[in-house]
Design a protein around this motif. Structure first.
Motif, PDB file in Angstrom:
ATOM      1  N   TYR A 247       0.831  -1.203   0.000  1.00 25.33           N
ATOM      2  CA  TYR A 247       0.000   0.000   0.000  1.00 25.33           C
ATOM      3  C   TYR A 247       0.864   1.251   0.000  1.00 25.33           C
ATOM      4  O   TYR A 247       0.484   2.290  -0.544  1.00 25.33           O
ATOM      5  CB  TYR A 247      -0.961  -0.013   1.188  1.00 25.33           C
TER       6      TYR A 247
ATOM      7  N   ILE B 218      -4.584   9.420  -8.669  1.00 28.07           N
ATOM      8  CA  ILE B 218      -5.752   8.919  -9.413  1.00 28.07           C
ATOM      9  C   ILE B 218      -7.046   9.343  -8.720  1.00 28.07           C
ATOM     10  O   ILE B 218      -8.022   9.724  -9.361  1.00 28.07           O
ATOM     11  CB  ILE B 218      -5.660   7.389  -9.590  1.00 28.07           C
TER      12      ILE B 218
ATOM     13  N   ILE C  88     -15.703   1.032 -22.776  1.00 26.73           N
ATOM     14  CA  ILE C  88     -14.550   0.840 -21.896  1.00 26.73           C
ATOM     15  C   ILE C  88     -14.626  -0.542 -21.251  1.00 26.73           C
ATOM     16  O   ILE C  88     -13.648  -1.267 -21.166  1.00 26.73           O
ATOM     17  CB  ILE C  88     -14.501   1.958 -20.831  1.00 26.73           C
TER      18      ILE C  88
ATOM     19  N   LEU D 250     -11.996  -3.596 -21.678  1.00 28.10           N
ATOM     20  CA  LEU D 250     -11.386  -4.213 -20.505  1.00 28.10           C
ATOM     21  C   LEU D 250     -11.507  -5.731 -20.563  1.00 28.10           C
ATOM     22  O   LEU D 250     -10.556  -6.466 -20.303  1.00 28.10           O
ATOM     23  CB  LEU D 250     -12.078  -3.674 -19.255  1.00 28.10           C
TER      24      LEU D 250
ATOM     25  N   MET E  48      -1.630 -13.493 -13.706  1.00 28.54           N
ATOM     26  CA  MET E  48      -2.215 -12.959 -12.483  1.00 28.54           C
ATOM     27  C   MET E  48      -2.383 -14.102 -11.479  1.00 28.54           C
ATOM     28  O   MET E  48      -3.096 -15.064 -11.753  1.00 28.54           O
ATOM     29  CB  MET E  48      -3.575 -12.347 -12.825  1.00 28.54           C
TER      30      MET E  48
ATOM     31  N   PHE F  54       1.980  -4.143  -7.943  1.00 27.88           N
ATOM     32  CA  PHE F  54       1.057  -5.011  -8.678  1.00 27.88           C
ATOM     33  C   PHE F  54       1.747  -6.266  -9.206  1.00 27.88           C
ATOM     34  O   PHE F  54       1.163  -7.338  -9.246  1.00 27.88           O
ATOM     35  CB  PHE F  54       0.429  -4.258  -9.856  1.00 27.88           C
TER      36      PHE F  54
ATOM     37  N   GLY G 289      -7.236  -7.017  -2.418  1.00 28.88           N
ATOM     38  CA  GLY G 289      -7.860  -6.116  -3.386  1.00 28.88           C
ATOM     39  C   GLY G 289      -7.015  -5.826  -4.607  1.00 28.88           C
ATOM     40  O   GLY G 289      -7.325  -4.930  -5.392  1.00 28.88           O
ATOM     41  N   LYS G 290      -5.952  -6.585  -4.788  1.00 24.63           N
ATOM     42  CA  LYS G 290      -5.018  -6.323  -5.887  1.00 24.63           C
ATOM     43  C   LYS G 290      -5.699  -6.366  -7.257  1.00 24.63           C
ATOM     44  O   LYS G 290      -5.607  -5.454  -8.057  1.00 24.63           O
ATOM     45  CB  LYS G 290      -3.910  -7.373  -5.818  1.00 24.63           C
ATOM     46  N   ARG G 291      -6.443  -7.435  -7.461  1.00 21.97           N
ATOM     47  CA  ARG G 291      -7.048  -7.650  -8.759  1.00 21.97           C
ATOM     48  C   ARG G 291      -8.080  -6.570  -9.105  1.00 21.97           C
ATOM     49  O   ARG G 291      -8.077  -6.000 -10.194  1.00 21.97           O
ATOM     50  CB  ARG G 291      -7.709  -9.025  -8.761  1.00 21.97           C
TER      51      ARG G 291
ATOM     52  N   LEU H  99      -8.346  -3.573  -7.874  1.00 26.11           N
ATOM     53  CA  LEU H  99      -7.674  -2.286  -8.037  1.00 26.11           C
ATOM     54  C   LEU H  99      -7.034  -2.175  -9.417  1.00 26.11           C
ATOM     55  O   LEU H  99      -7.156  -1.157 -10.099  1.00 26.11           O
ATOM     56  CB  LEU H  99      -6.597  -2.177  -6.943  1.00 26.11           C
ATOM     57  N   PHE H 100      -6.384  -3.265  -9.818  1.00 30.05           N
ATOM     58  CA  PHE H 100      -5.718  -3.256 -11.117  1.00 30.05           C
ATOM     59  C   PHE H 100      -6.732  -3.105 -12.253  1.00 30.05           C
ATOM     60  O   PHE H 100      -6.509  -2.350 -13.196  1.00 30.05           O
ATOM     61  CB  PHE H 100      -4.905  -4.551 -11.293  1.00 30.05           C
ATOM     62  N   ASN H 101      -7.863  -3.786 -12.124  1.00 29.79           N
ATOM     63  CA  ASN H 101      -8.898  -3.674 -13.154  1.00 29.79           C
ATOM     64  C   ASN H 101      -9.488  -2.270 -13.222  1.00 29.79           C
ATOM     65  O   ASN H 101      -9.781  -1.766 -14.302  1.00 29.79           O
ATOM     66  CB  ASN H 101     -10.007  -4.695 -12.917  1.00 29.79           C
TER      67      ASN H 101
ATOM     68  N   ILE I 292      -7.943   0.489 -12.479  1.00 27.45           N
ATOM     69  CA  ILE I 292      -6.947   1.350 -13.117  1.00 27.45           C
ATOM     70  C   ILE I 292      -6.899   1.113 -14.622  1.00 27.45           C
ATOM     71  O   ILE I 292      -6.819   2.053 -15.412  1.00 27.45           O
ATOM     72  CB  ILE I 292      -5.563   1.135 -12.460  1.00 27.45           C
ATOM     73  N   LEU I 293      -7.015  -0.161 -15.007  1.00 22.65           N
ATOM     74  CA  LEU I 293      -7.067  -0.483 -16.440  1.00 22.65           C
ATOM     75  C   LEU I 293      -8.208   0.238 -17.134  1.00 22.65           C
ATOM     76  O   LEU I 293      -8.049   0.796 -18.213  1.00 22.65           O
ATOM     77  CB  LEU I 293      -7.281  -1.988 -16.621  1.00 22.65           C
ATOM     78  N   SER I 294      -9.372   0.222 -16.479  1.00 18.04           N
ATOM     79  CA  SER I 294     -10.540   0.809 -17.132  1.00 18.04           C
ATOM     80  C   SER I 294     -10.401   2.329 -17.245  1.00 18.04           C
ATOM     81  O   SER I 294     -10.992   2.939 -18.136  1.00 18.04           O
ATOM     82  CB  SER I 294     -11.817   0.452 -16.383  1.00 18.04           C
TER      83      SER I 294
ATOM     84  N   ILE J 292       1.048   2.556 -15.522  1.00 20.21           N
ATOM     85  CA  ILE J 292       1.027   1.459 -14.549  1.00 20.21           C
ATOM     86  C   ILE J 292       0.819   0.136 -15.274  1.00 20.21           C
ATOM     87  O   ILE J 292       1.497  -0.852 -15.014  1.00 20.21           O
ATOM     88  CB  ILE J 292      -0.086   1.683 -13.497  1.00 20.21           C
ATOM     89  N   TYR J 293      -0.100   0.151 -16.220  1.00 14.95           N
ATOM     90  CA  TYR J 293      -0.406  -1.059 -16.985  1.00 14.95           C
ATOM     91  C   TYR J 293       0.836  -1.580 -17.715  1.00 14.95           C
ATOM     92  O   TYR J 293       1.201  -2.749 -17.606  1.00 14.95           O
ATOM     93  CB  TYR J 293      -1.522  -0.735 -17.975  1.00 14.95           C
TER      94      TYR J 293
END
Lengths: 300, 279
Positions: A18, A28, A283, A287, A299, B99, B106-108, B110-112, B114-116, B158-159
């Motif tokens: 974090y 962001i 979007i 995705l 992942m 990442f 909550g990693k996944r 959060l990453f999604n 940010i991707l969007s 980030i991506y």
């Protein structure tokens, strides 16, 4: 090692991610999350005697009765015609380049160049080309096609198609490079095997190239739709300013004008919410596509 | 027996070549037009719009550089570009490291998210951002605008970096960890140097984006001495500028940095812009 040191170490390992994420999440949050929340509240408000009052859906009702807004939406939808055109052109040119015709690397470099040039510069150059006394009309006169001398950007009928031409001209290079890069990552054997089986050029494209490109085509289509719906401000602002007579008005320009020229921030917010919802659909599709192609592979 | 096939093949390859050459000429023409016009006198331009100039008329560049506060605009664009590319790079790499190589709750999701955000058009945020920036007194400041650009660059950065960091073998990191390296040292001494190609890609793609950007610059850098090059250029048209060759000279100077960077870093560009979509 004492157990408290071990616990502290464990806590650090738990918090560490974090800490690495914190700067990104703060920025962001400030630039995306907060404005989007604020956008929604603004769209339900109106200024009244120096205060913002909750007015429900009034702003939305106003814009859907606004001729200029409806015109902007119609124009954005009309511009979507350029999406299949871009996919088609990019596909053809990428396939030709992939056939390794002589000088293909040079062609790739030049065909990609327009995509990198600033929209502002491109827009200005093209407005000199399409002027009534511009290059195109001079050229038409020289080759004797005087009846095609037209006011390309100054007439309400032609301005939007002209704009569409410029958008295609600039954006198509991205598709070419995208398709070509994908084709180059397909195993050679696949093409070789088909050739040995005696497949001719057309069959080769139909049975190997197109299926191999399917995901990339889908991706480029979605990205182009998003571009047309919400990234064409620069073209319109520089080349026509929305005119003549709102014939090239688009949603983005409508947001800019109502927000910053006519001081109707709340109207602009309502339009932004709608634009966000519409692009949101695409979007989401994009995705899903990305997830399928890359994100899942590693992942944990 | 094979002859008709060969003739057909020849016609086919001739057609292909012709079509590609046609497309190339079409994509080069506006650039050609800009370059030749930049070297013509005004009279010459009116006489002959697409021919080569009779002699190189350099005075257009003086006019372009003197007019429209060219150098100030150029400097403003440079400050914003360098600032936001640098800041976003550091922040994005830190996040991407988390990442790619850390486990957390909550990693996944959060990453999604940010991707969007990668394709959310800035135009929808512009009104509330402006309202907020006015309150924070950040309108018409370099750091305020750099903050906005940084935010907009982050999702893509980030991506891209996450994907790259993931490709770095875990063994290298484990080895460093056993040697007693902290996460920060692993990040700084191992991940960053190994990622040089990705970092160059990111710098090149992001710099191009900020340099070319119009809408944010238009709204958040309104004071005349703060306007960027692209805003200055956009204004030329609306002011019904008559000296077309001088304008073209200005456009040429604004475009040259991009073309140079492109020609030297072409493979980085292509890798960056197709990254993720092609696999």
């Amino acid at each position: 090692m004492s157990s408290s040191a071990a616990r502290r170490y464990k806590l650090l390992r738990l918090l560490e991610p974090y800490l690495f994420l914190a700067p990104a999440l703060i920025v962001i949050g400030l630039i995306f999350a907060f404005p989007i929340v604020r956008l929604v509240t603004l769209s339900f408000q109106r200024p009244f005697q120096g205060q913002l009052l909750f007015v429900g859906l009034t702003n939305y009702q106003t814009i859907f009765k606004d001729e200029v807004f409806l015109r902007a939406v119609r124009n954005n939808l009309t511009l979507l015609i350029s999406v299949p055109i871009m996919v088609f052109i990019a596909l053809i040119l990428a396939i030709f380049l992939f056939d390794r015709i002589r000088g293909w690397q040079f062609y790739r470099t030049t065909l990609f160049l327009p995509y990198l040039l600033p929209i502002t510069v491109v827009g200005l150059i093209f407005s000199y080309i399409f002027q009534l006394s511009g290059v195109l009309n001079d050229f038409l006169k020289v080759i004797g096609l005087e009846r095609f001398i037209l006011d390309w950007l100054g007439s309400t009928k032609l301005a939007l198609p002209t704009l569409m031409f410029v958008i295609v001209w600039k954006e198509v290079g991205f598709g070419i490079v995208l398709f070509l890069a994908r084709l180059m990552s397909v195993e050679e054997e696949l093409f070789d095997a088909a050739k040995i089986d005696g497949a001719n050029w057309w069959r080769l494209q139909w049975h190997i190239t197109i299926p191999q490109l399917a995901t990339t085509i889908e991706f480029f289509t979605i990205v182009s739709i998003i571009t047309i719906l919400s990234w064409v401000f620069g073209y319109v602002y520089v080349m026509t300013g929305g005119g003549p007579g709102n014939s090239t008005m688009v949603t983005e320009l409508f947001i800019y004008l109502s927000g910053f020229r006519y001081n109707q921030m709340n109207i602009a917010s309502a339009v932004s919410v709608i634009l966000l919802l519409v692009t949101g659909i695409f979007i989401f599709l994009e995705l899903r596509l990305r997830e399928r192609s890359v994100t899942l592979e590693e992942m944990p | 027996m094979k002859t008709p096939d060969r003739i057909l093949g020849l016609i086919g390859s001739f057609l292909r070549q012709a079509l590609v050459i046609g497309a190339t000429l079409l994509s080069l023409f506006p650039v050609y037009f800009m370059i030749v016009s930049a070297f013509k006198t005004r009279f010459e331009y009116i006489e002959d719009k697409w021919g080569l100039p009779q002699s190189l008329y350099w005075a257009n560049f003086n006019t372009a550089l003197a007019g429209e506060k060219f150098f100030i605009r150029f400097a403003n664009s440079s400050i914003l570009t360098v600032g936001s590319v640098f800041v976003s790079l550091i922040i994005a790499c830190l996040a991407a490291y988390a990442f790619a190589r850390m486990e957390f709750y909550g990693k996944r999701t959060l990453f999604n998210i940010i991707l969007s955000l990668m394709v959310v058009p800035p135009v929808v945020m512009i009104v509330p951002l402006f309202v907020a920036m006015v309150r924070w007194k950040l309108v018409n400041t370099y750091h305020g605008t750099i903050l906005i650009y940084t935010g907009l660059l982050l999702p893509f950065s980030i991506y891209l970096m996450t994907n790259f960091f993931r490709a770095i073998p875990r063994e290298i990191i484990e080895a460093a960890r056993i040697d007693g390296c902290s996460s920060l040292r692993v990040f700084w001494n191992i991940m960053m140097p190994l990622s040089a190609p990705a970092i160059i890609t990111l710098i090149v793609v992001n710099a191009l984006w900020v340099w070319n950007e119009l809408l944010i610059a238009l709204v958040f850098m309104q004071k005349d001495e703060l306007k960027t090059l692209m805003v200055g250029i956009a204004a030329l048209r609306s002011r019904n500028y008559v000296d077309i060759p001088a304008t073209m000279a200005g456009l040429l100077i604004a475009t040259i940095p991009i073309v140079i960077v492109y020609l030297f870093g072409q493979r980085y560009f292509i890798r960056g812009l197709t990254g993720g979509a092609v696999k």
